[in-house]
Design a protein around this motif. Structure first.
Motif, PDB file in Angstrom:
ATOM      1  N   ALA A  49       0.663  -1.137   0.023  1.00  0.00           N
ATOM      2  CA  ALA A  49       0.029   0.038  -0.120  1.00  0.00           C
ATOM      3  C   ALA A  49       0.803   1.258   0.172  1.00  0.00           C
ATOM      4  O   ALA A  49       0.544   2.118  -0.857  1.00  0.00           O
ATOM      5  CB  ALA A  49      -0.870   0.034   1.209  1.00  0.00           C
TER       6      ALA A  49
ATOM      7  N   ASN B  72      -7.222   0.722   8.084  1.00  0.00           N
ATOM      8  CA  ASN B  72      -8.665  -0.058   7.623  1.00  0.00           C
ATOM      9  C   ASN B  72      -9.356   0.930   6.806  1.00  0.00           C
ATOM     10  O   ASN B  72      -9.150   1.989   6.840  1.00  0.00           O
ATOM     11  CB  ASN B  72      -9.079  -1.018   8.791  1.00  0.00           C
ATOM     12  CG  ASN B  72      -9.637   0.112   9.606  1.00  0.00           C
ATOM     13  OD1 ASN B  72     -10.378   1.102   9.426  1.00  0.00           O
ATOM     14  ND2 ASN B  72      -9.522  -0.415  10.899  1.00  0.00           N
ATOM     15  N   ASP B  73     -10.293   0.520   6.384  1.00  0.00           N
ATOM     16  CA  ASP B  73     -11.248   1.204   5.269  1.00  0.00           C
ATOM     17  C   ASP B  73     -12.238   1.927   6.264  1.00  0.00           C
ATOM     18  O   ASP B  73     -12.445   3.223   5.465  1.00  0.00           O
ATOM     19  CB  ASP B  73     -12.174   0.094   4.534  1.00  0.00           C
ATOM     20  CG  ASP B  73     -11.269  -0.326   3.444  1.00  0.00           C
ATOM     21  OD1 ASP B  73     -10.229  -0.140   3.050  1.00  0.00           O
ATOM     22  OD2 ASP B  73     -11.931  -1.521   2.936  1.00  0.00           O
TER      23      ASP B  73
ATOM     24  N   ALA C 295     -10.140   5.127   6.679  1.00  0.00           N
ATOM     25  CA  ALA C 295      -9.929   5.800   5.310  1.00  0.00           C
ATOM     26  C   ALA C 295     -11.141   6.502   4.856  1.00  0.00           C
ATOM     27  O   ALA C 295     -11.179   7.640   4.341  1.00  0.00           O
ATOM     28  CB  ALA C 295      -9.756   4.713   4.232  1.00  0.00           C
TER      29      ALA C 295
ATOM     30  N   VAL D  86      -5.122   5.309   0.973  1.00  0.00           N
ATOM     31  CA  VAL D  86      -5.143   4.087   0.398  1.00  0.00           C
ATOM     32  C   VAL D  86      -5.809   3.545   1.906  1.00  0.00           C
ATOM     33  O   VAL D  86      -5.414   3.766   3.014  1.00  0.00           O
ATOM     34  CB  VAL D  86      -3.803   3.625   0.589  1.00  0.00           C
ATOM     35  CG1 VAL D  86      -3.989   1.968   0.246  1.00  0.00           C
ATOM     36  CG2 VAL D  86      -3.309   4.089  -0.970  1.00  0.00           C
ATOM     37  N   GLY D  87      -6.718   2.607   1.789  1.00  0.00           N
ATOM     38  CA  GLY D  87      -7.600   1.872   2.921  1.00  0.00           C
ATOM     39  C   GLY D  87      -6.698   0.296   2.912  1.00  0.00           C
ATOM     40  O   GLY D  87      -5.775   0.000   2.355  1.00  0.00           O
ATOM     41  N   PHE D  88      -7.470  -0.302   3.769  1.00  0.00           N
ATOM     42  CA  PHE D  88      -7.202  -1.851   3.914  1.00  0.00           C
ATOM     43  C   PHE D  88      -8.317  -2.579   4.027  1.00  0.00           C
ATOM     44  O   PHE D  88      -9.180  -2.400   5.233  1.00  0.00           O
ATOM     45  CB  PHE D  88      -6.136  -1.813   4.992  1.00  0.00           C
ATOM     46  CG  PHE D  88      -5.166  -3.026   5.167  1.00  0.00           C
ATOM     47  CD1 PHE D  88      -4.002  -3.307   4.608  1.00  0.00           C
ATOM     48  CD2 PHE D  88      -5.799  -4.354   5.427  1.00  0.00           C
ATOM     49  CE1 PHE D  88      -3.177  -4.225   4.387  1.00  0.00           C
ATOM     50  CE2 PHE D  88      -4.946  -5.447   5.253  1.00  0.00           C
ATOM     51  CZ  PHE D  88      -3.630  -5.387   4.941  1.00  0.00           C
TER      52      PHE D  88
ATOM     53  N   ASP E 203     -10.623  -3.428   1.544  1.00  0.00           N
ATOM     54  CA  ASP E 203     -11.514  -3.402   0.529  1.00  0.00           C
ATOM     55  C   ASP E 203     -13.041  -3.668   0.735  1.00  0.00           C
ATOM     56  O   ASP E 203     -13.356  -4.549   0.353  1.00  0.00           O
ATOM     57  CB  ASP E 203     -10.610  -4.231  -0.679  1.00  0.00           C
ATOM     58  CG  ASP E 203     -11.425  -3.547  -2.112  1.00  0.00           C
ATOM     59  OD1 ASP E 203     -11.780  -2.410  -1.989  1.00  0.00           O
ATOM     60  OD2 ASP E 203     -11.823  -4.334  -3.114  1.00  0.00           O
TER      61      ASP E 203
ATOM     62  N   MET F 185     -15.902   0.706  -0.853  1.00  0.00           N
ATOM     63  CA  MET F 185     -14.689   1.461  -1.329  1.00  0.00           C
ATOM     64  C   MET F 185     -14.668   1.850  -2.715  1.00  0.00           C
ATOM     65  O   MET F 185     -14.228   2.785  -3.017  1.00  0.00           O
ATOM     66  CB  MET F 185     -13.321   0.800  -1.015  1.00  0.00           C
ATOM     67  CG  MET F 185     -12.952   0.529   0.202  1.00  0.00           C
ATOM     68  SD  MET F 185     -12.549   2.195   1.184  1.00  0.00           S
ATOM     69  CE  MET F 185     -14.062   2.418   2.338  1.00  0.00           C
TER      70      MET F 185
ATOM     71  N   SER G   5      -7.474   0.609  -2.104  1.00  0.00           N
ATOM     72  CA  SER G   5      -7.420  -0.313  -0.806  1.00  0.00           C
ATOM     73  C   SER G   5      -6.634  -1.609  -1.333  1.00  0.00           C
ATOM     74  O   SER G   5      -6.722  -1.984  -2.383  1.00  0.00           O
ATOM     75  CB  SER G   5      -8.845  -0.703  -0.386  1.00  0.00           C
ATOM     76  OG  SER G   5      -8.778  -1.091   0.922  1.00  0.00           O
TER      77      SER G   5
END
Lengths: 342, 342
Positions: A178, A256-257, A260, A281-283, A285, A289, A298
């Motif tokens: 990421a 995490n999302d 985000a 950028v998230g984590f 997905d 998203m 993500s």
DNA sequence: GGCATTCTTGGTAGCGCTACCATTCGAACC
DNA sequence: GGTTCGAATGGTAGCGCTACCAAGAATGCC
């Protein structure tokens, strides 16, 4: 209120009722239900008819007691509402819905102590298998898992030294990927924003740090974390903190999302252009998203598949053929979207 | 040549081991653990010491078999990943974590047939209580619940004619309140957007319709629904369909918050002003609703509290004092936010 | 045809625990 | 002082099912 001893179960038919009706021995009924091939075609039909007619359902408690093995999968997750674990649990449920196995789900609340307590409790049932989230069990928990006498699958992460089996992916690599993506996209003052900071979050942070140091961009003031449980509003707050601390921030890798999303909303609110001024950028997905505006880059993780795979491996082990690969890495995917398309 | 069957369970200590060690009868150990007051102070101490030393944990299966009653709460929900049910389940887990009761969680996937199957299965365990989502059980399921021989709590909704007890709120009133709010805020061409359309969604729609008809605003073309499972991206798509069908739309009441979020994102994307051009109201009030930009008006429902209350009522019934109120309405709250602040 | 082998079926004896009753013993009661 | 009563403890007999063994029938083998 006190019922007579006979028929304590409230008149539910037992295996002997079925046996009597079908004109066979109780043990034959038991076999017809569990190992149909060991009973002749004809008897089997008679028995199934009797089962049907009486509405007989085997008592799982009696079964477990007699066979010293409950048809139960013990599942331990740190949260029930976190969509990430909910997806894993869903995969587990879907994979077991057609099997005779029941599921015993425990919520550890991210607490090692609670995990030990639940493991103790679950162990008393002699489960057919145990699935636990994470690889950072306390020594006590680890011992409990080792002595459980059943297949054990650690999920969500991969790592060295599995108790038995593992299915997951590398959070460190995820964090690094990421971050590298942000760097490649031209961002330089890239922050890390993380809540809860459980071991997996820590490793994502480590991945972030590795990528940043490698690019000569790391600065501890870029990291903003809290042990508080993650939420969208927390994401917003942490982002404001991060900006206050480091006004030149031009990108964020979110733990995490949810975080985000909070960052995105705050950008809208403060009229900060995404992706021009800030890249996000998230984590994990989450589904939303790709719908967000702008859509959010993500790291897609395969939660549902982790659940399915864990069950498949456990079932294989129960059936006697332990898979070659005791550690399965399901990987992740970087989903490039508008939030980093500078 | 008769091999002793002893220790099938893999050497785990049994109640007799504890009894021997403490120098008492097995039954006294059983009592010391379940009804401490019935055992003298002194013996109790000895027994607990022996339990501790041996690491004895009672076998729930044997217990269930002998007492014809398992210390299990059966819980049936239509989805594990939908945050709404996850919150209810969390409330249930939290309320039972200090009790001896275990939880058997079942996922019906919004299917009546699946619900029947799971009820059948759960019944075979003689659970201490059953908690089921919804009030629209099939006749078969209803009969299974009535004959379960344990307290039953229907959750999420209130309605006439409970099987036993109910905790929830009126989805019809919720839908009406949301719609009336939009009308009061000055919106006129108010659409309804709904996915999945389970019975609760249907009643929210009925509430919408009642409010619209009362104001002389109802038009069937304002309603856009699909049986597909709800998601944020689906919300976006449905909103586009709705707009295409009815370009003069100036407000939407969304079946749930996921849909509302999809609508909001699509408005951003299409540069539609919220709340000026379009007003948005969601349902459930997920945490992110107040963080979204603009923040989204929603009907807050008390999911966690529903879970807690259901357990409290079930526990009371198990203890013998059935509450006066068999139907508890926990209501809801309209949370006015920016998305309808015209 | 005799014997081993497999295939079916059933009887017996628990699995670990608790319901039910029996027993003991001290205190309360008349 | 004898009786009654309740509290404390234990013995016995299962709860409904399956592991283990035994036995009879059917089959295969030489």
């Amino acid at each position: 209120m006190i019922k007579p001893r006979s028929r304590r179960g409230g008149g539910r038919p037992t295996i002997s009722d079925v046996a009597r009706k079908a004109g066979v021995g109780a043990i034959t009924v038991s076999r017809a239900l569990r190992e149909p091939v060991r009973v002749s075609e004809e008897l089997r039909r008679q028995i199934l008819a009797a089962v049907e007619e009486l509405g007989y359902v085997p008592d799982p408690n009696a079964r477990a007691l007699a066979s010293a093995r409950a048809e139960v999968f013990g599942v331990l997750v740190p949260s029930l509402t976190n969509n990430v674990f909910a997806e894993v649990v869903r995969g587990i449920y879907d994979s077991l819905s057609d099997s005779p196995f029941r599921i015993q789900l425990g919520n550890t609340h991210y607490s090692g102590l609670e995990e030990e307590r639940l493991l103790q409790l679950f162990g008393s049932q002699r489960p057919a298998a145990l699935i636990v989230a994470g690889i950072d069990q306390t020594p006590t928990s680890r011992k409990l898992l080792e002595n459980a006498g059943c297949p054990v699958v650690q999920v969500m992460e991969t790592g060295p030294d599995p108790v038995d089996m593992m299915v997951g992916f590398s959070h460190l690599d995820g964090g690094r990927t990421a971050t590298e993506h942000l760097i490649e996209a031209g961002y330089r003052r890239i922050g890390f924003i993380g809540a809860r900071m459980d071991p997996r979050s820590q490793r994502r942070l480590a991945g972030y740090r590795a990528a940043m140091e490698r690019a000569g961009l790391f600065d501890p003031r870029l990291v903003t974390t809290t042990p508080v449980l993650s939420s969208v509003s927390l994401g917003r707050e942490l982002f404001r903190d991060a900006l206050a601390k480091m006004p030149t921030l031009d990108g964020v890798f979110c733990n995490n999302d949810d975080i985000a999303l909070g960052v995105l909303f705050e950008c809208h609110r403060a009229s900060i252009d995404v992706p021009k001024t800030i890249g996000i950028v998230g984590f994990n997905d989450l589904e939303m998203m790709q719908v967000a505006f702008p859509s959010i880059t993500s790291i897609r993780t395969h939660r549902y598949e982790i659940g399915r795979r864990a069950v498949a491996m456990a079932l294989a082990a129960i059936a006697g053929d332990r898979p070659q690969e005791r550690v399965v890495d399901l990987g992740f995917e970087l989903k490039r979207r508008e939030s980093t398309a500078r």
